[in-house]
Write a protein that holds these residues in place. Sequence first.
Motif, PDB file in Angstrom:
ATOM      1  N   ARG A 195       0.846  -1.188   0.000  1.00  0.00           N
ATOM      2  CA  ARG A 195       0.000   0.000   0.000  1.00  0.00           C
ATOM      3  C   ARG A 195       0.880   1.236   0.000  1.00  0.00           C
ATOM      4  NH1 ARG A 195      -2.422   1.660   5.423  1.00  0.00           N
ATOM      5  NH2 ARG A 195      -0.933   3.376   5.187  1.00  0.00           N
ATOM      6  N   GLU A 196       0.394   2.297  -0.572  1.00  0.00           N
ATOM      7  CA  GLU A 196       1.083   3.573  -0.433  1.00  0.00           C
ATOM      8  C   GLU A 196       1.047   3.995   1.037  1.00  0.00           C
ATOM      9  OE1 GLU A 196       2.780   5.449  -2.674  1.00  0.00           O
ATOM     10  OE2 GLU A 196       2.499   3.787  -4.089  1.00  0.00           O
ATOM     11  N   LYS A 197       2.118   4.563   1.512  1.00  0.00           N
ATOM     12  CA  LYS A 197       2.211   4.893   2.934  1.00  0.00           C
ATOM     13  C   LYS A 197       1.153   5.910   3.371  1.00  0.00           C
ATOM     14  CE  LYS A 197       5.528   6.482   6.438  1.00  0.00           C
ATOM     15  NZ  LYS A 197       4.811   7.691   6.868  1.00  0.00           N
TER      16      LYS A 197
END
Length: 422
Positions: A195-197
């Motif tokens: 996932r994108e942070k």
Amino acid sequence: MKKTMFSVLLIFLLFSCAGLKRKAIKNIDVTLESTFFKNQFTGFLVIDPISGDTIYNHNSDKYFTPASNTKIFTLYTALKTLPNRIPTLRYLEQNDTLYFEGSGDPSFLHHYLKDSTGFKFLRNRDNLAFYDGNFVDTKWGPGWSWDDFEWYYSPERNAFPMYGNTILIYDNPEWSASPDYFKDSVITIKNTWNREKDSNIFYFDGETKDSLEIPFITSKKTVKAVLEHSLEKSIHIANKMPKGTKKTLYGIPADSLYVRLMHESDNFIAEQLLVLSSGVLTDTLNTQNARNYILENDLKDLPQEPRWVDGSGLSRYNLFTPQSMVYVLNRLYREIPEERLLTIFPTGGVSGTLKSWYSGNDEPYIFAKSGSLSNNYCLSGYLRTKSGRLLIFSFMNNHFKHSSSEIKQKMESVFETIRDSY
């Protein structure tokens, strides 16, 4: 003559038992003083809760990083503060609007628990207004590893969890997502991160994975959006709850959460149980409230005051002693019927995180909670001896460089020695 023979036989048996126990203690001493344990830190305490006797004691007053053994304290807190059915949400009706706020209940549309009590309640109401100002805590616990944000075992905590605060992506036979609100946010490529942070953009490589569970970022806007999508109706964000007496909607049986907490070592449920407890004790959802309450009241006589910072044991800031672990296990033993208590704990060779260990061949003999972090492995719980006695133990290992399997093998030999000798 018969009385004399019986007395002689009894004395012989007593001396034989005493000799067997002395031999067992010596064997454990030899194990814990071996070169295998020399370069790590180990604590071990075993007591008989009926007689009050200490069977074995090694560094039991020293502090250890407990990992998921922390969940034993969380379990005790929940058992002492929560009702038999979990509060799923609180609400207040004013004019034609239903105002509602979360209680911290982790089971709302959970992927595995699948509780729909709150969902059905809200689906049958119109003019919904959601308030989230009762949660005054952080999304993550102190000392949690920042790069765990993408892994299933580290969801955010909040007032109104849904779907375990994770997206479950699976490929059967075509890939799908739950909740499907996030389906358009899933990119089906192989990526370094799941996932994108800082955003709810997810990555799923269906060629190498059958399924993937990823925490999503929570916020009142996310709760509103996901809930509106699931309910298929609009929800208003309320700036405050109106004045009046709030009602509570109760949902899943509490033991359903406790069993998953202990058997699956579910970090999310652990954290949310403290959120729930705080909501029962106060009007504010803050996990520190729950920890402070139990330490200042039911556990005020702990042998050593712990450093207790989260519900799950994800944080390495936690510090507990084997004596304190055994103290709480003893309180559980005295306050909860044995059959129920041992059902909540994983059983060696049978269930949960102990399914592959401590089998006992014929009869299960270990009922305990494990705790694992890199270079740390702890196990605390109950041991049934061949004579039928139920002993309480805490075996804590920190800072080893062996594999955890090697540690478990050494521990298993110690447990078998105690099982066969008492």
